[in-house]
Design a protein around this motif. Structure first.
Motif, PDB file in Angstrom:
ATOM      1  N   SER A 195       2.074  -2.513  -2.842  1.00  0.00           N
ATOM      2  CA  SER A 195       1.258  -1.420  -2.304  1.00  0.00           C
ATOM      3  C   SER A 195       1.737  -1.026  -0.915  1.00  0.00           C
ATOM      4  O   SER A 195       2.353  -1.811  -0.197  1.00  0.00           O
ATOM      5  CB  SER A 195      -0.218  -1.842  -2.242  1.00  0.00           C
ATOM      6  OG  SER A 195      -0.392  -2.935  -1.353  1.00  0.00           O
ATOM      7  N   LEU A 196       1.416   0.227  -0.542  1.00  0.00           N
ATOM      8  CA  LEU A 196       1.721   0.761   0.783  1.00  0.00           C
ATOM      9  C   LEU A 196       0.638   1.767   1.155  1.00  0.00           C
ATOM     10  O   LEU A 196       0.309   2.664   0.363  1.00  0.00           O
ATOM     11  CB  LEU A 196       3.091   1.442   0.801  1.00  0.00           C
ATOM     12  CG  LEU A 196       3.418   2.283   2.039  1.00  0.00           C
ATOM     13  CD1 LEU A 196       3.535   1.397   3.280  1.00  0.00           C
ATOM     14  CD2 LEU A 196       4.696   3.092   1.824  1.00  0.00           C
ATOM     15  N   SER A 197       0.090   1.606   2.344  1.00  0.00           N
ATOM     16  CA  SER A 197      -0.877   2.579   2.856  1.00  0.00           C
ATOM     17  C   SER A 197      -0.475   2.979   4.261  1.00  0.00           C
ATOM     18  O   SER A 197      -0.022   2.141   5.052  1.00  0.00           O
ATOM     19  CB  SER A 197      -2.298   2.003   2.849  1.00  0.00           C
ATOM     20  OG  SER A 197      -2.401   0.914   3.756  1.00  0.00           O
ATOM     21  N   VAL A 198      -0.634   4.294   4.578  1.00  0.00           N
ATOM     22  CA  VAL A 198      -0.301   4.844   5.890  1.00  0.00           C
ATOM     23  C   VAL A 198      -1.537   5.559   6.416  1.00  0.00           C
ATOM     24  O   VAL A 198      -2.025   6.515   5.793  1.00  0.00           O
ATOM     25  CB  VAL A 198       0.883   5.825   5.805  1.00  0.00           C
ATOM     26  CG1 VAL A 198       1.219   6.360   7.188  1.00  0.00           C
ATOM     27  CG2 VAL A 198       2.092   5.141   5.183  1.00  0.00           C
ATOM     28  N   ASN A 199      -2.036   5.045   7.557  1.00  0.00           N
ATOM     29  CA  ASN A 199      -3.273   5.587   8.135  1.00  0.00           C
ATOM     30  C   ASN A 199      -4.400   5.629   7.105  1.00  0.00           C
ATOM     31  O   ASN A 199      -5.176   6.582   7.021  1.00  0.00           O
ATOM     32  CB  ASN A 199      -3.034   6.988   8.703  1.00  0.00           C
ATOM     33  CG  ASN A 199      -2.150   6.955   9.945  1.00  0.00           C
ATOM     34  OD1 ASN A 199      -1.981   5.912  10.573  1.00  0.00           O
ATOM     35  ND2 ASN A 199      -1.590   8.099  10.299  1.00  0.00           N
ATOM     36  N   GLY A 200      -4.447   4.576   6.265  1.00  0.00           N
ATOM     37  CA  GLY A 200      -5.501   4.455   5.269  1.00  0.00           C
ATOM     38  C   GLY A 200      -5.238   5.165   3.970  1.00  0.00           C
ATOM     39  O   GLY A 200      -6.036   5.049   3.026  1.00  0.00           O
ATOM     40  N   LYS A 201      -4.153   5.921   3.842  1.00  0.00           N
ATOM     41  CA  LYS A 201      -3.834   6.656   2.620  1.00  0.00           C
ATOM     42  C   LYS A 201      -2.783   5.903   1.823  1.00  0.00           C
ATOM     43  O   LYS A 201      -1.755   5.495   2.366  1.00  0.00           O
ATOM     44  CB  LYS A 201      -3.328   8.056   2.961  1.00  0.00           C
ATOM     45  CG  LYS A 201      -2.968   8.884   1.741  1.00  0.00           C
ATOM     46  CD  LYS A 201      -2.461  10.261   2.142  1.00  0.00           C
ATOM     47  CE  LYS A 201      -2.073  11.082   0.916  1.00  0.00           C
ATOM     48  NZ  LYS A 201      -1.575  12.430   1.280  1.00  0.00           N
ATOM     49  N   ASN A 202      -3.015   5.707   0.530  1.00  0.00           N
ATOM     50  CA  ASN A 202      -2.078   4.982  -0.327  1.00  0.00           C
ATOM     51  C   ASN A 202      -0.927   5.885  -0.759  1.00  0.00           C
ATOM     52  O   ASN A 202      -1.111   7.075  -1.032  1.00  0.00           O
ATOM     53  CB  ASN A 202      -2.796   4.446  -1.567  1.00  0.00           C
ATOM     54  CG  ASN A 202      -3.827   3.393  -1.218  1.00  0.00           C
ATOM     55  OD1 ASN A 202      -3.656   2.645  -0.261  1.00  0.00           O
ATOM     56  ND2 ASN A 202      -4.903   3.328  -1.998  1.00  0.00           N
ATOM     57  N   TYR A 203       0.256   5.267  -0.847  1.00  0.00           N
ATOM     58  CA  TYR A 203       1.462   5.982  -1.257  1.00  0.00           C
ATOM     59  C   TYR A 203       2.105   5.251  -2.436  1.00  0.00           C
ATOM     60  O   TYR A 203       2.047   4.015  -2.520  1.00  0.00           O
ATOM     61  CB  TYR A 203       2.467   6.072  -0.104  1.00  0.00           C
ATOM     62  CG  TYR A 203       2.133   7.128   0.931  1.00  0.00           C
ATOM     63  CD1 TYR A 203       2.744   8.369   0.907  1.00  0.00           C
ATOM     64  CD2 TYR A 203       1.189   6.871   1.930  1.00  0.00           C
ATOM     65  CE1 TYR A 203       2.434   9.343   1.856  1.00  0.00           C
ATOM     66  CE2 TYR A 203       0.875   7.832   2.884  1.00  0.00           C
ATOM     67  CZ  TYR A 203       1.509   9.054   2.841  1.00  0.00           C
ATOM     68  OH  TYR A 203       1.202  10.026   3.768  1.00  0.00           O
ATOM     69  N   ASP A 204       2.709   6.025  -3.325  1.00  0.00           N
ATOM     70  CA  ASP A 204       3.417   5.445  -4.457  1.00  0.00           C
ATOM     71  C   ASP A 204       4.797   4.961  -4.014  1.00  0.00           C
ATOM     72  O   ASP A 204       5.508   5.652  -3.274  1.00  0.00           O
ATOM     73  CB  ASP A 204       3.574   6.472  -5.579  1.00  0.00           C
ATOM     74  CG  ASP A 204       2.244   6.868  -6.184  1.00  0.00           C
ATOM     75  OD1 ASP A 204       1.320   6.030  -6.180  1.00  0.00           O
ATOM     76  OD2 ASP A 204       2.129   8.030  -6.654  1.00  0.00           O
ATOM     77  N   LEU A 205       5.172   3.799  -4.484  1.00  0.00           N
ATOM     78  CA  LEU A 205       6.489   3.235  -4.168  1.00  0.00           C
ATOM     79  C   LEU A 205       7.469   3.582  -5.279  1.00  0.00           C
ATOM     80  O   LEU A 205       7.122   3.556  -6.462  1.00  0.00           O
ATOM     81  CB  LEU A 205       6.379   1.714  -4.007  1.00  0.00           C
ATOM     82  CG  LEU A 205       5.463   1.253  -2.858  1.00  0.00           C
ATOM     83  CD1 LEU A 205       5.333  -0.272  -2.868  1.00  0.00           C
ATOM     84  CD2 LEU A 205       6.012   1.720  -1.512  1.00  0.00           C
ATOM     85  N   ARG A 206       8.691   3.879  -4.870  1.00  0.00           N
ATOM     86  CA  ARG A 206       9.727   4.285  -5.824  1.00  0.00           C
ATOM     87  C   ARG A 206      10.962   3.403  -5.637  1.00  0.00           C
ATOM     88  O   ARG A 206      11.240   2.942  -4.524  1.00  0.00           O
ATOM     89  CB  ARG A 206      10.091   5.758  -5.611  1.00  0.00           C
ATOM     90  CG  ARG A 206       8.891   6.675  -5.663  1.00  0.00           C
ATOM     91  CD  ARG A 206       9.233   8.090  -5.261  1.00  0.00           C
ATOM     92  NE  ARG A 206       8.024   8.926  -5.169  1.00  0.00           N
ATOM     93  CZ  ARG A 206       7.455   9.549  -6.188  1.00  0.00           C
ATOM     94  NH1 ARG A 206       7.998   9.437  -7.403  1.00  0.00           N
ATOM     95  NH2 ARG A 206       6.366  10.267  -6.022  1.00  0.00           N
ATOM     96  N   PRO A 207      11.716   3.174  -6.708  1.00  0.00           N
ATOM     97  CA  PRO A 207      12.892   2.297  -6.601  1.00  0.00           C
ATOM     98  C   PRO A 207      14.054   2.983  -5.880  1.00  0.00           C
ATOM     99  O   PRO A 207      14.199   4.203  -5.914  1.00  0.00           O
ATOM    100  CB  PRO A 207      13.239   2.007  -8.065  1.00  0.00           C
ATOM    101  CG  PRO A 207      12.726   3.200  -8.810  1.00  0.00           C
ATOM    102  CD  PRO A 207      11.495   3.638  -8.087  1.00  0.00           C
ATOM    103  N   GLY A 208      14.883   2.138  -5.264  1.00  0.00           N
ATOM    104  CA  GLY A 208      16.104   2.641  -4.632  1.00  0.00           C
ATOM    105  C   GLY A 208      15.893   3.061  -3.196  1.00  0.00           C
ATOM    106  O   GLY A 208      14.851   2.810  -2.579  1.00  0.00           O
TER     107      GLY A 208
END
Length: 477
Positions: free
Chosen positions: A183-196
């Motif tokens: 998981s990854l969140s920036v300023n409380g907002k979640n972001y989808d992680l992508r390969p590469g």
């Protein structure tokens, strides 16, 4: 007496065998001992061969699980347009033109913000008789990013930065080991992680996320990911201050690399290590206009034995070493083989010269073969039972065998017991030397000195060139 009666002739006796001089006996024993160095070197080569097979088996175990992994802070990559003057030739005339080139700015974390907690759950996987420590690492971290006020000093204007096309990149040494649930969140907002789209430090391997950055305002990141690896884990500091906390249930870590932990706690059930590394110690700015990989270097750790493993410069390394590297221990033991042969042959020689117990050349050879066989048995047993138990088993077998054989050679149980006591002392001393590497040279040199002094004292009246030394005449002139 009747002349026809034949007189009885005395039975013929075999001619007396000429006794060898002490000097000749010494020469024979020394020659046989020197020749036994050849099979001893063959045992040394056998240790190297078995170690190579072990490395091959360990690589086979690691396939499909994950290689040695790298933990580092995230990096934000921001594209920007830069106008450059380009020279070209047209119809034989040199001309210039202004072109727009898209480049990237690499921004590392700012202000004491990179904190990574790594929980390493170590276990051991096995293939046949070979084992390899593997682990599952859970990485949890936080980071803060901000555009430095002096960014224009790097030749990039703030208005040239395309914040809407920024990316957050996470380098991973071997992405095959990445687990689900990241998981990854920036300023409380979640972001989808992508390969590469990793970084140059891992040859582009890793994962990333597209970032929606509102005009370069400060960002607070929180991320979590898990990965599998083996052998060791490297930490790559990046940012103004990188804080790493590593905890594990593996009780035998080896801290190497360019930085050692500021704090560490070693326990029977694992360890905890903490690092705090500033960018001033790294010699790296927070802003970079190119993604330059750090230099690779060879780390010769306890695990690897004679072969080195590749690591990154400016990176602390924690190796999951085994408590005893059996191949390294056996290798060192073989190097002391000449002491076993020398002391045992010396004991036989003294009994031969002083006590009159004849020792044939074949008996020297058989005894030497037994001494060399000890190291082969030690290697074979250690691969199955571990070094300590293997040493006891091989030493006990050789002591019993050679003590019993010495009784037949020397013709006395008392003399055989003396030989057995010497062997017990030698094997006990060798075990101490193998576990006290720092004092091995000191103890070994003192032992040789005492042995040489004892031999000089015992043989002080021996005539090495003849069977006896003429008695000294007493009295004055």
């Amino acid at each position: 007496m009747d002349r026809s009666e034949k007189e009885e002739l005395p039975p013929s006796q075999p001619p007396l065998r000429k006794e060898r001089t002490p000097g000749v006996k010494l020469l024979i024993a020394a020659l046989i001992g020197f020749l036994l160095m050849i099979p001893l070197l063959m045992v040394y080569a056998l240790v190297y061969d078995r170690q190579s097979q072990s490395e091959t088996a360990r690589e086979s175990i690691a396939e499909g699980w994950g290689d040695a992994q790298l933990v580092t802070g995230p990096v934000i990559v921001i594209p920007y347009d830069k106008q450059t003057v380009e020279r070209y030739e047209e119809d034989g005339i040199n001309k210039t033109r202004t072109v727009t080139v898209t480049r990237s700015l690499y921004l590392s974390p700012l202000n004491n913000t990179v904190k990574v907690d790594v929980d390493v759950d170590a276990e051991t996987r096995q293939k046949a008789i070979y084992k390899l420590p593997v682990y599952i690492a859970q990485v949890d971290g936080t980071a803060t990013f901000a555009i430095p006020e002096d960014v224009e000093r790097y030749g990039v204007k703030r208005e040239e930065l395309k914040f809407d096309q920024a990316e957050i990149r996470f380098p991973v040494a071997d992405p095959r080991g990445l687990l689900s649930g990241n998981s990854l969140s920036v300023n409380g907002k979640n972001y989808d992680l992508r390969p590469g789209n990793g970084l140059a430090i891992t040859n582009g391997a890793g994962f990333f996320a597209f970032l929606e950055w509102d005009d370069g305002k400060p960002l607070k990141l929180k991320y979590s990911y898990g990965m599998k690896g083996n052998d060791r884990i490297s930490l790559a500091p990046r940012g103004e201050l990188s804080d790493f906390t590593v905890t594990s249930n593996w009780a035998h870590p080896n801290f190497t690399g360019d930085f050692l932990p500021d704090e560490r706690e070693l326990r029977e059930d694992g360890f905890t290590a903490k690092y705090a590394i500033a960018n001033l110690a790294l010699g790296e700015a927070l802003v970079a206009l190119s993604d330059k990989a750090p230099e690779r270097q060879i780390d010769y750790g306890r695990y690897s034995g004679n072969s080195g493993s590749e690591t990154w410069a400016n990176s602390p390394v924690i190796a999951m070493v085994e408590p005893v590297n059996l191949y390294s221990q056996v290798d060192r033991a073989v190097k002391y083989g000449f002491l076993f042969i020398g002391f045992t042959f010396l004991t036989f020689l003294l009994f031969d010269i002083i006590a009159g117990a004849r020792v044939a050349a074949a008996e020297y050879i058989l005894t030497g073969a037994g001494l060399i066989l000890f190291f082969v048995m030690l290697l074979a047993f250690a691969e199955v039972f571990g070094f300590a138990l293997a040493y006891f088993m091989a030493a006990a077998a050789m002591i019993i065998l050679l003590t019993a054989y010495s009784g037949a050679v020397l013709g006395s149980r008392k003399r055989a017991g003396f030989v057995g006591a010497i062997l017990v002392g030698l094997y006990a001393l060798l075990y101490v030397l193998l576990n006290q590497e720092a004092y091995a040279l000191l103890v070994g040199s003192m032992l040789l000195f005492v042995a040489l002094a004892g031999v000089m004292f015992v043989t002080r009246n021996i005539d090495w060139s003849g069977l006896a030394r003429p008695s000294k005449q007493t009295g004055g002139n």
